[in-house]
Design a protein around this motif. Structure first.
Motif, PDB file in Angstrom:
ATOM      1  N   LEU A   3     119.514  17.835  93.128  1.00  0.00           N
ATOM      2  CA  LEU A   3     118.720  18.267  94.272  1.00  0.00           C
ATOM      3  C   LEU A   3     119.523  19.103  95.268  1.00  0.00           C
ATOM      4  N   ALA A   4     120.791  18.756  95.496  1.00  0.00           N
ATOM      5  CA  ALA A   4     121.578  19.478  96.498  1.00  0.00           C
ATOM      6  C   ALA A   4     121.758  20.953  96.142  1.00  0.00           C
ATOM      7  N   PRO A   5     122.149  21.307  94.901  1.00  0.00           N
ATOM      8  CA  PRO A   5     122.235  22.734  94.565  1.00  0.00           C
ATOM      9  C   PRO A   5     120.893  23.448  94.659  1.00  0.00           C
ATOM     10  N   MET A   6     119.803  22.760  94.301  1.00  0.00           N
ATOM     11  CA  MET A   6     118.483  23.381  94.424  1.00  0.00           C
ATOM     12  C   MET A   6     118.137  23.612  95.891  1.00  0.00           C
ATOM     13  N   ALA A   7     118.475  22.644  96.751  1.00  0.00           N
ATOM     14  CA  ALA A   7     118.210  22.808  98.176  1.00  0.00           C
ATOM     15  C   ALA A   7     118.994  23.973  98.755  1.00  0.00           C
ATOM     16  N   ALA A   8     120.222  24.156  98.288  1.00  0.00           N
ATOM     17  CA  ALA A   8     121.043  25.268  98.776  1.00  0.00           C
ATOM     18  C   ALA A   8     120.414  26.615  98.434  1.00  0.00           C
ATOM     19  N   GLN A   9     119.595  26.643  97.393  1.00  0.00           N
ATOM     20  CA  GLN A   9     118.899  27.870  96.993  1.00  0.00           C
ATOM     21  C   GLN A   9     117.492  27.967  97.565  1.00  0.00           C
ATOM     22  N   GLY A  10     117.102  26.986  98.372  1.00  0.00           N
ATOM     23  CA  GLY A  10     115.765  27.008  98.950  1.00  0.00           C
ATOM     24  C   GLY A  10     114.685  26.638  97.960  1.00  0.00           C
ATOM     25  N   LEU A  11     114.994  25.710  97.031  1.00  0.00           N
ATOM     26  CA  LEU A  11     114.065  25.388  95.949  1.00  0.00           C
ATOM     27  C   LEU A  11     113.488  23.977  96.030  1.00  0.00           C
ATOM     28  N   VAL A  12     113.873  23.179  97.004  1.00  0.00           N
ATOM     29  CA  VAL A  12     113.390  21.798  97.028  1.00  0.00           C
ATOM     30  C   VAL A  12     113.266  21.280  98.446  1.00  0.00           C
ATOM     31  N   ARG A  13     112.268  20.424  98.632  1.00  0.00           N
ATOM     32  CA  ARG A  13     112.174  19.606  99.837  1.00  0.00           C
ATOM     33  C   ARG A  13     111.611  18.261  99.428  1.00  0.00           C
ATOM     34  N   VAL A  14     111.895  17.246 100.252  1.00  0.00           N
ATOM     35  CA  VAL A  14     111.524  15.875  99.917  1.00  0.00           C
ATOM     36  C   VAL A  14     110.746  15.260 101.075  1.00  0.00           C
ATOM     37  N   GLY A  15     109.682  14.558 100.744  1.00  0.00           N
ATOM     38  CA  GLY A  15     108.945  13.769 101.721  1.00  0.00           C
ATOM     39  C   GLY A  15     109.146  12.291 101.441  1.00  0.00           C
ATOM     40  N   ILE A  16     109.615  11.552 102.433  1.00  0.00           N
ATOM     41  CA  ILE A  16     109.797  10.109 102.305  1.00  0.00           C
ATOM     42  C   ILE A  16     108.692   9.418 103.107  1.00  0.00           C
ATOM     43  N   SER A  17     107.886   8.612 102.427  1.00  0.00           N
ATOM     44  CA  SER A  17     106.786   7.916 103.086  1.00  0.00           C
ATOM     45  C   SER A  17     107.291   6.633 103.751  1.00  0.00           C
ATOM     46  N   LEU A  18     106.959   6.464 105.015  1.00  0.00           N
ATOM     47  CA  LEU A  18     107.391   5.301 105.789  1.00  0.00           C
ATOM     48  C   LEU A  18     106.185   4.783 106.561  1.00  0.00           C
ATOM     49  N   THR A  19     105.703   3.621 106.180  1.00  0.00           N
ATOM     50  CA  THR A  19     104.464   3.081 106.733  1.00  0.00           C
ATOM     51  C   THR A  19     104.715   2.170 107.931  1.00  0.00           C
ATOM     52  N   THR A  20     105.830   1.476 107.903  1.00  0.00           N
ATOM     53  CA  THR A  20     106.162   0.498 108.940  1.00  0.00           C
ATOM     54  C   THR A  20     107.670   0.315 108.955  1.00  0.00           C
ATOM     55  N   LEU A  21     108.188  -0.179 110.062  1.00  0.00           N
ATOM     56  CA  LEU A  21     109.600  -0.545 110.145  1.00  0.00           C
ATOM     57  C   LEU A  21     109.806  -2.051 109.970  1.00  0.00           C
ATOM     58  N   ASP A  22     108.711  -2.782 109.927  1.00  0.00           N
ATOM     59  CA  ASP A  22     108.794  -4.239 109.823  1.00  0.00           C
ATOM     60  C   ASP A  22     108.884  -4.657 108.357  1.00  0.00           C
ATOM     61  N   PRO A  23     109.973  -5.300 107.933  1.00  0.00           N
ATOM     62  CA  PRO A  23     110.130  -5.649 106.518  1.00  0.00           C
ATOM     63  C   PRO A  23     109.061  -6.600 106.000  1.00  0.00           C
ATOM     64  N   ALA A  24     108.572  -7.506 106.849  1.00  0.00           N
ATOM     65  CA  ALA A  24     107.546  -8.446 106.397  1.00  0.00           C
ATOM     66  C   ALA A  24     106.229  -7.733 106.132  1.00  0.00           C
ATOM     67  N   THR A  25     105.841  -6.834 107.018  1.00  0.00           N
ATOM     68  CA  THR A  25     104.611  -6.063 106.807  1.00  0.00           C
ATOM     69  C   THR A  25     104.746  -5.168 105.589  1.00  0.00           C
ATOM     70  N   SER A  26     105.904  -4.546 105.437  1.00  0.00           N
ATOM     71  CA  SER A  26     106.140  -3.688 104.281  1.00  0.00           C
ATOM     72  C   SER A  26     106.045  -4.482 102.988  1.00  0.00           C
ATOM     73  N   ARG A  27     106.677  -5.631 102.934  1.00  0.00           N
ATOM     74  CA  ARG A  27     106.657  -6.433 101.714  1.00  0.00           C
ATOM     75  C   ARG A  27     105.244  -6.887 101.376  1.00  0.00           C
ATOM     76  N   ALA A  28     104.426  -7.140 102.390  1.00  0.00           N
ATOM     77  CA  ALA A  28     103.049  -7.560 102.140  1.00  0.00           C
ATOM     78  C   ALA A  28     102.199  -6.411 101.610  1.00  0.00           C
ATOM     79  N   MET A  29     102.342  -5.220 102.197  1.00  0.00           N
ATOM     80  CA  MET A  29     101.496  -4.083 101.826  1.00  0.00           C
ATOM     81  C   MET A  29     101.993  -3.340 100.604  1.00  0.00           C
ATOM     82  N   GLU A  30     103.296  -3.263 100.432  1.00  0.00           N
ATOM     83  CA  GLU A  30     103.930  -2.435  99.396  1.00  0.00           C
ATOM     84  C   GLU A  30     105.004  -3.279  98.725  1.00  0.00           C
ATOM     85  N   PRO A  31     104.607  -4.256  97.909  1.00  0.00           N
ATOM     86  CA  PRO A  31     105.513  -5.351  97.519  1.00  0.00           C
ATOM     87  C   PRO A  31     106.745  -4.943  96.735  1.00  0.00           C
TER      88      PRO A  31
END
Length: 363
Positions: free
Chosen positions: A183-211
């Protein structure tokens, strides 16, 4: 008569609480208590529901769409079904096309496509192919747990790298850090981007919804790893669940900016087809004290229904609460510098690698 049959398996670490009927089946299944059931029986002797993986040989892997709500017109999915088990996943209904339930089947009856990299290479090499950003992770997560062994996503990235082809990746999986060397060499050429999904910061809620998703702290560490490698990362606050996670919006954006995110997006909860019933059942089991309040706010977002699929508002919702949420998001994103529009990925570098036996150009 009741619709709820006694369990046949224990389901630790799963999101759905059942397996609804497949909407294409002509017959529906219902459980009728004949009086011999033992509702208070000990369930510890039941077997644990395990993940099963089958393989598919695809003829094509690039899927096209014309949705006005999406920023891409093509995508690739290395897997069908997703072991992450997010109860809110809008991709669950797609499992019905395989003759499988969008409930527990979606999390445990997975389809791997090991030939996907080779098929992708054929499609990219076809005469007349015109490059545009390929999105991966729009239906099921390419970095779900079975990718660690199967490495199909790794193979797809290698093909895209060899062809200098742009790709946008969406994931919740920390395993993406394994592929920084590609990914890093591709990013250096302007060929990649990444989206990280983050629903909550609470580990208990996260574990319940997205086990089976890496906990929020692990996803933030992954953002930092990618950012430090020069890979542009967008934090996707998605989905926002009203009366459950909406109060965390600003805190999520703050944490993501500190972890190196350079852009942000925000999407409200949407519950297409079977997902609505699955989500309601999960709410009743996980948050019985606030289930009615959450579903009431969800319906407010979607014009009085569990879900309104209309383009232009299905991802943002409608009404006063939706407007306030979008205002909060814009203000926080602007304060943190996450409201920028990212530069489009490059398509001018695309080239089909020479094959063995090809005649090399003279100039």
């Amino acid at each position: 008569m009741t619709d709820k049959a006694p369990p046949s398996f224990r389901t630790p670490g799963r999101g759905a609480v059942g397996n609804p009927d497949i909407r294409f089946d002509r017959l529906a299944r219902r459980f009728e208590d004949d009086g011999w059931s033992q509702p208070d029986a000990d369930l510890t002797d039941l077997p644990v529901l395990r993940t099963q993986v089958r393989e598919e040989v695809p003829r094509t892997v690039i899927t096209r769409n014309t949705s006005p709500d999406l920023s891409f017109d093509r995508s690739v999915n290395p897997y069908r079904g997703c072991e992450h088990g997010c109860i809110y996943c809008y991709a669950r209904p797609s499992h019905a096309y395989l003759g499988l339930s969008p409930g527990l089947d979606f999390e445990t009856q997975l389809i791997a496509r090991p030939d996907a990299p080779a098929v992708l290479a054929q499609e990219l090499g076809a005469r007349g192919y015109v490059p545009a950003t390929i999105a991966i992770g729009t239906n099921t997560d390419p970095y779900q747990p079975i990718e660690r062994e199967r490495r199909i996503m790794r193979g797809l990235l290698q093909v895209l790298s060899d062809h200098h082809h742009p790709v946008a990746i969406i994931t919740k999986g920390a395993l993406i850090a394994r592929d920084i060397d590609l990914l890093a060499p591709m990013a250096a050429q302007g060929l990649v981007r990444v989206g990280i999904s983050l629903t909550t910061l609470d580990p208990a809620t996260s574990r319940a919804m997205e086990p089976r998703v890496p906990l929020p702290a692990a996803r933030l560490r992954t953002m930092r790893q990618l950012s430090d490698a020069g890979i542009p990362v967008r934090v996707m606050v998605a989905p926002v669940v009203p009366a459950l996670t909406d109060h965390e919006l600003e805190a999520i954006l703050d944490a993501a900016a500190a972890a190196g995110a350079v852009a942000a997006s925000c999407t409200v909860l949407r519950l297409p087809r079977e997902v609505a019933g699955l989500f309601r059942d999960w709410l009743s089991a996980a948050y019985p004290d606030r289930a009615a309040r959450i579903m009431g706010r969800v319906r407010e977002l979607h014009g009085g229904r569990d879900y309104d699929p209309a383009f232009g508002q299905r991802m943002t919702g409608q009404g006063v609460w939706a407007g306030l949420l979008q205002q909060r998001f814009r203000l926080a994103a602007r304060r943190l510098g996450l409201d920028r529009r990212l530069v489009p990925l490059r398509t001018d570098l695309f080239a089909v690698p020479p094959r063995a036996g090809d005649q090399l150009p003279l100039f």
